[in-house]
Design a protein around this motif. Structure first.
Motif, PDB file in Angstrom:
ATOM      1  N   GLY A 160       3.514  -5.073   7.130  1.00 19.80           N
ATOM      2  CA  GLY A 160       2.082  -5.295   7.038  1.00 19.80           C
ATOM      3  C   GLY A 160       1.669  -6.183   5.891  1.00 19.80           C
ATOM      4  N   ASP A 161       2.583  -7.015   5.396  1.00 17.58           N
ATOM      5  CA  ASP A 161       2.258  -7.927   4.288  1.00 17.58           C
ATOM      6  C   ASP A 161       1.539  -9.156   4.844  1.00 17.58           C
ATOM      7  OD1 ASP A 161       2.098  -9.467   2.036  1.00 17.58           O
ATOM      8  OD2 ASP A 161       4.233 -10.014   2.034  1.00 17.58           O
ATOM      9  N   LEU A 162       0.223  -9.200   4.696  1.00 17.75           N
ATOM     10  CA  LEU A 162      -0.543 -10.313   5.249  1.00 17.75           C
ATOM     11  C   LEU A 162      -0.313 -11.611   4.478  1.00 17.75           C
ATOM     12  CD1 LEU A 162      -3.924  -8.531   6.116  1.00 17.75           C
ATOM     13  CD2 LEU A 162      -1.929  -8.949   7.568  1.00 17.75           C
ATOM     14  N   GLY A 163       0.095 -11.508   3.226  1.00 20.01           N
ATOM     15  CA  GLY A 163       0.372 -12.721   2.458  1.00 20.01           C
ATOM     16  C   GLY A 163       1.466 -13.564   3.089  1.00 20.01           C
ATOM     17  N   GLY A 164       2.366 -12.916   3.815  1.00 16.63           N
ATOM     18  CA  GLY A 164       3.457 -13.653   4.445  1.00 16.63           C
ATOM     19  C   GLY A 164       3.041 -14.393   5.702  1.00 16.63           C
ATOM     20  N   LEU A 165       1.773 -14.281   6.087  1.00 12.43           N
ATOM     21  CA  LEU A 165       1.307 -14.940   7.308  1.00 12.43           C
ATOM     22  C   LEU A 165       0.580 -16.249   7.029  1.00 12.43           C
ATOM     23  CD1 LEU A 165      -0.133 -11.849   9.254  1.00 12.43           C
ATOM     24  CD2 LEU A 165       2.232 -12.664   9.100  1.00 12.43           C
ATOM     25  N   ARG A 166       0.550 -16.673   5.774  1.00 11.24           N
ATOM     26  CA  ARG A 166      -0.253 -17.840   5.394  1.00 11.24           C
ATOM     27  C   ARG A 166       0.098 -19.075   6.214  1.00 11.24           C
ATOM     28  NH1 ARG A 166      -3.098 -19.135   0.699  1.00 11.24           N
ATOM     29  NH2 ARG A 166      -2.352 -17.202  -0.268  1.00 11.24           N
ATOM     30  N   ASP A 167       1.355 -19.287   6.491  1.00 10.00           N
ATOM     31  CA  ASP A 167       1.777 -20.508   7.188  1.00 10.00           C
ATOM     32  C   ASP A 167       2.151 -20.261   8.651  1.00 10.00           C
ATOM     33  OD1 ASP A 167       1.500 -22.071   4.845  1.00 10.00           O
ATOM     34  OD2 ASP A 167       3.460 -21.338   4.138  1.00 10.00           O
ATOM     35  N   ARG A 168       1.696 -19.148   9.190  1.00  4.72           N
ATOM     36  CA  ARG A 168       2.055 -18.835  10.570  1.00  4.72           C
ATOM     37  C   ARG A 168       0.804 -18.859  11.458  1.00  4.72           C
ATOM     38  NH1 ARG A 168       6.131 -13.884  11.159  1.00  4.72           N
ATOM     39  NH2 ARG A 168       6.177 -14.854  13.243  1.00  4.72           N
ATOM     40  N   PRO A 169       0.947 -19.202  12.743  1.00  3.47           N
ATOM     41  CA  PRO A 169      -0.198 -19.111  13.656  1.00  3.47           C
ATOM     42  C   PRO A 169      -0.657 -17.655  13.764  1.00  3.47           C
ATOM     43  CG  PRO A 169       1.621 -20.344  14.653  1.00  3.47           C
ATOM     44  CD  PRO A 169       2.162 -19.703  13.423  1.00  3.47           C
ATOM     45  N   VAL A 170      -1.956 -17.475  13.704  1.00  8.18           N
ATOM     46  CA  VAL A 170      -2.512 -16.117  13.675  1.00  8.18           C
ATOM     47  C   VAL A 170      -3.434 -15.903  14.873  1.00  8.18           C
ATOM     48  CG1 VAL A 170      -4.025 -14.536  12.399  1.00  8.18           C
ATOM     49  CG2 VAL A 170      -2.328 -15.906  11.176  1.00  8.18           C
ATOM     50  N   PHE A 187      -7.710  -9.686   5.177  1.00 15.10           N
ATOM     51  CA  PHE A 187      -6.993 -10.828   4.619  1.00 15.10           C
ATOM     52  C   PHE A 187      -7.449 -11.163   3.198  1.00 15.10           C
ATOM     53  CE2 PHE A 187      -5.532 -11.903   8.922  1.00 15.10           C
ATOM     54  CZ  PHE A 187      -4.251 -12.354   8.648  1.00 15.10           C
ATOM     55  N   ALA A 188      -8.597 -10.699   2.772  1.00 13.35           N
ATOM     56  CA  ALA A 188      -9.134 -11.073   1.461  1.00 13.35           C
ATOM     57  C   ALA A 188      -8.160 -10.769   0.317  1.00 13.35           C
ATOM     58  CB  ALA A 188     -10.478 -10.399   1.233  1.00 13.35           C
ATOM     59  N   PRO A 189      -7.522  -9.575   0.249  1.00 12.29           N
ATOM     60  CA  PRO A 189      -6.579  -9.322  -0.852  1.00 12.29           C
ATOM     61  C   PRO A 189      -5.364 -10.248  -0.848  1.00 12.29           C
ATOM     62  CG  PRO A 189      -7.272  -7.260   0.183  1.00 12.29           C
ATOM     63  CD  PRO A 189      -7.746  -8.363   1.060  1.00 12.29           C
ATOM     64  N   ALA A 190      -5.070 -10.843   0.318  1.00  8.93           N
ATOM     65  CA  ALA A 190      -3.935 -11.767   0.400  1.00  8.93           C
ATOM     66  C   ALA A 190      -4.276 -13.132  -0.168  1.00  8.93           C
ATOM     67  CB  ALA A 190      -3.475 -11.907   1.847  1.00  8.93           C
ATOM     68  N   GLY A 191      -5.556 -13.357  -0.479  1.00 10.11           N
ATOM     69  CA  GLY A 191      -5.955 -14.598  -1.132  1.00 10.11           C
ATOM     70  C   GLY A 191      -6.262 -15.743  -0.199  1.00 10.11           C
ATOM     71  N   ALA A 215       2.054 -16.463  18.269  1.00 10.84           N
ATOM     72  CA  ALA A 215       1.283 -16.128  17.075  1.00 10.84           C
ATOM     73  C   ALA A 215       1.665 -14.747  16.590  1.00 10.84           C
ATOM     74  CB  ALA A 215      -0.218 -16.168  17.385  1.00 10.84           C
ATOM     75  N   VAL A 216       1.214 -14.465  15.382  1.00 13.10           N
ATOM     76  CA  VAL A 216       1.246 -13.119  14.819  1.00 13.10           C
ATOM     77  C   VAL A 216      -0.167 -12.573  14.896  1.00 13.10           C
ATOM     78  CG1 VAL A 216       1.671 -11.739  12.754  1.00 13.10           C
ATOM     79  CG2 VAL A 216       3.150 -13.689  13.277  1.00 13.10           C
ATOM     80  N   GLY A 217      -0.318 -11.318  15.280  1.00  6.95           N
ATOM     81  CA  GLY A 217      -1.655 -10.782  15.478  1.00  6.95           C
ATOM     82  C   GLY A 217      -2.029  -9.703  14.486  1.00  6.95           C
ATOM     83  N   LEU A 218      -3.280  -9.705  14.061  1.00  5.39           N
ATOM     84  CA  LEU A 218      -3.851  -8.597  13.300  1.00  5.39           C
ATOM     85  C   LEU A 218      -4.922  -7.985  14.182  1.00  5.39           C
ATOM     86  CD1 LEU A 218      -3.963  -6.946  10.716  1.00  5.39           C
ATOM     87  CD2 LEU A 218      -5.647  -8.549   9.819  1.00  5.39           C
ATOM     88  N   VAL A 219      -4.628  -6.802  14.718  1.00  6.97           N
ATOM     89  CA  VAL A 219      -5.464  -6.224  15.775  1.00  6.97           C
ATOM     90  C   VAL A 219      -5.682  -4.736  15.518  1.00  6.97           C
ATOM     91  CG1 VAL A 219      -4.648  -7.898  17.482  1.00  6.97           C
ATOM     92  CG2 VAL A 219      -3.470  -5.693  17.239  1.00  6.97           C
ATOM     93  N   PRO A 220      -6.678  -4.146  16.175  1.00  7.19           N
ATOM     94  CA  PRO A 220      -6.855  -2.693  16.064  1.00  7.19           C
ATOM     95  C   PRO A 220      -5.635  -1.944  16.602  1.00  7.19           C
ATOM     96  CG  PRO A 220      -8.802  -3.734  17.017  1.00  7.19           C
ATOM     97  CD  PRO A 220      -7.740  -4.776  16.987  1.00  7.19           C
ATOM     98  N   ALA A 221      -5.375  -0.786  16.049  1.00  2.47           N
ATOM     99  CA  ALA A 221      -4.200  -0.011  16.451  1.00  2.47           C
ATOM    100  C   ALA A 221      -4.226   0.322  17.937  1.00  2.47           C
ATOM    101  CB  ALA A 221      -4.111   1.262  15.620  1.00  2.47           C
ATOM    102  N   SER A 222      -5.414   0.526  18.497  1.00  2.00           N
ATOM    103  CA  SER A 222      -5.494   0.867  19.920  1.00  2.00           C
ATOM    104  C   SER A 222      -5.071  -0.281  20.814  1.00  2.00           C
ATOM    105  CB  SER A 222      -6.924   1.299  20.272  1.00  2.00           C
ATOM    106  OG  SER A 222      -7.851   0.250  20.017  1.00  2.00           O
ATOM    107  N   TRP A 223      -5.032  -1.502  20.281  1.00  2.00           N
ATOM    108  CA  TRP A 223      -4.586  -2.651  21.064  1.00  2.00           C
ATOM    109  C   TRP A 223      -3.064  -2.755  21.124  1.00  2.00           C
ATOM    110  CZ3 TRP A 223      -7.637  -7.828  20.520  1.00  2.00           C
ATOM    111  CH2 TRP A 223      -9.026  -7.580  20.641  1.00  2.00           C
TER     112      TRP A 223
END
Length: 264
Positions: A160-170, A187-191, A215-223
């Motif tokens: 769950g490290d969102l900082g590692g997604l900076r250069d990936r399609p989201v 994503f705000a804490p990841a800068g 892509a990598v997705g950030l989605v609700p758990a129910s999804w």
């Protein structure tokens, strides 16, 4: 001429007897007789021929009988329509568990539902097309009650490290939804704030895009269908509120209480 007079006259005419008509109407025989007499006095004609064996319609009574039955049928239909409208509740929005909660609602309610993003939910509530709405935040002029927060998960990444997604399609949930607001806040804490290459409003579509490696997705758990990496404790979650106007009908109050208990 009133409805009770017509009901009594029709009952006597159909039963051809005052006593049987009174029993059918759960009235006394004298009450039925008085209603019919007042109707005859108002119309100025005899509607029933009384005999020792009962009562039968006169020619004037036969003429009135068909019209009276039509009037009473119209009244019954009107009462039924008003009763149905009084128990109808239109719901707009989306939330995990909502379908099951609606299915378990009190049987007396007639529920309609449309899936809608937050902005559309507010429009429907304000223009009267919805009675209850589920959105991501309170709104001026509407009564709001919080529902249970839903965590976000990362699909297509090992943690769950969102900082590692900076250069990936989201992939993010569609704009204007409670899930989208939560994802951007996460994503705000990841800068950084990602510009999503993919957006989805349908969980199956989101899983298919991520599953295809697009892509990598950030989605609700129910999804996530039981998959996905959890975010760190204290991360933003999807916040939803139950909204209705300040003067809800009794049926709306009943369904709102049921949904708060089921989803809150």
């Amino acid at each position: 001429m009133d409805l009770k007079q017509l009901e009594c006259f029709v009952a006597v005419a159909r039963h051809e007897h005052f006593t049987r008509a009174a029993e059918a109407l759960h009235l006394t025989q004298s009450a039925v007789s008085q209603h019919v007499l007042r109707l005859e006095a108002e119309l100025g004609v005899r509607l029933l021929e009384r005999t020792s064996r009962g009562a039968t319609p006169t020619p004037a009574g036969v003429e009135l009988l068909a019209r009276a039955e039509t009037i009473l049928a119209d009244v019954r239909r009107a009462r039924s329509a008003v009763g149905a409208a009084a128990t109808a509740v239109r719901v707009a929005g989306a939330a995990p568990g909502l379908a099951a909660a609606l299915a378990a609602a009190p049987d007396a309610l007639r529920i309609g539902f449309v899936e809608a993003a937050a902005d559309e939910v507010l429009r429907r509530l304000r223009d009267g097309r919805a009675d209850l709405g589920i959105a991501g935040r309170p709104a001026d002029g509407l009564v709001a009650g919080p529902l249970r927060p839903e965590p976000l998960v990362v699909l297509g990444a090992p943690d769950g490290d969102l900082g590692g997604l900076r250069d990936r399609p989201v992939l993010l949930p569609a704009a204007g939804t409670a899930a989208r607001y939560a994802a951007l806040a996460a994503f705000a804490p990841a800068g950084f704030s990602p510009v999503p290459r993919f957006e989805a409003a349908d969980p199956a579509t989101a899983r298919a895009i991520v599953g295809a490696g697009l892509a990598v997705g950030l989605v609700p758990a129910s999804w996530a269908d039981g998959e996905g990496a959890a975010l760190p404790d204290g991360s933003p979650a999807v916040q939803r509120v139950l909204l209705h106007r300040a003067d809800p009908a009794p049926a709306v109050v009943l369904l709102a209480a049921h949904l708060r208990a089921a989803l809150g």
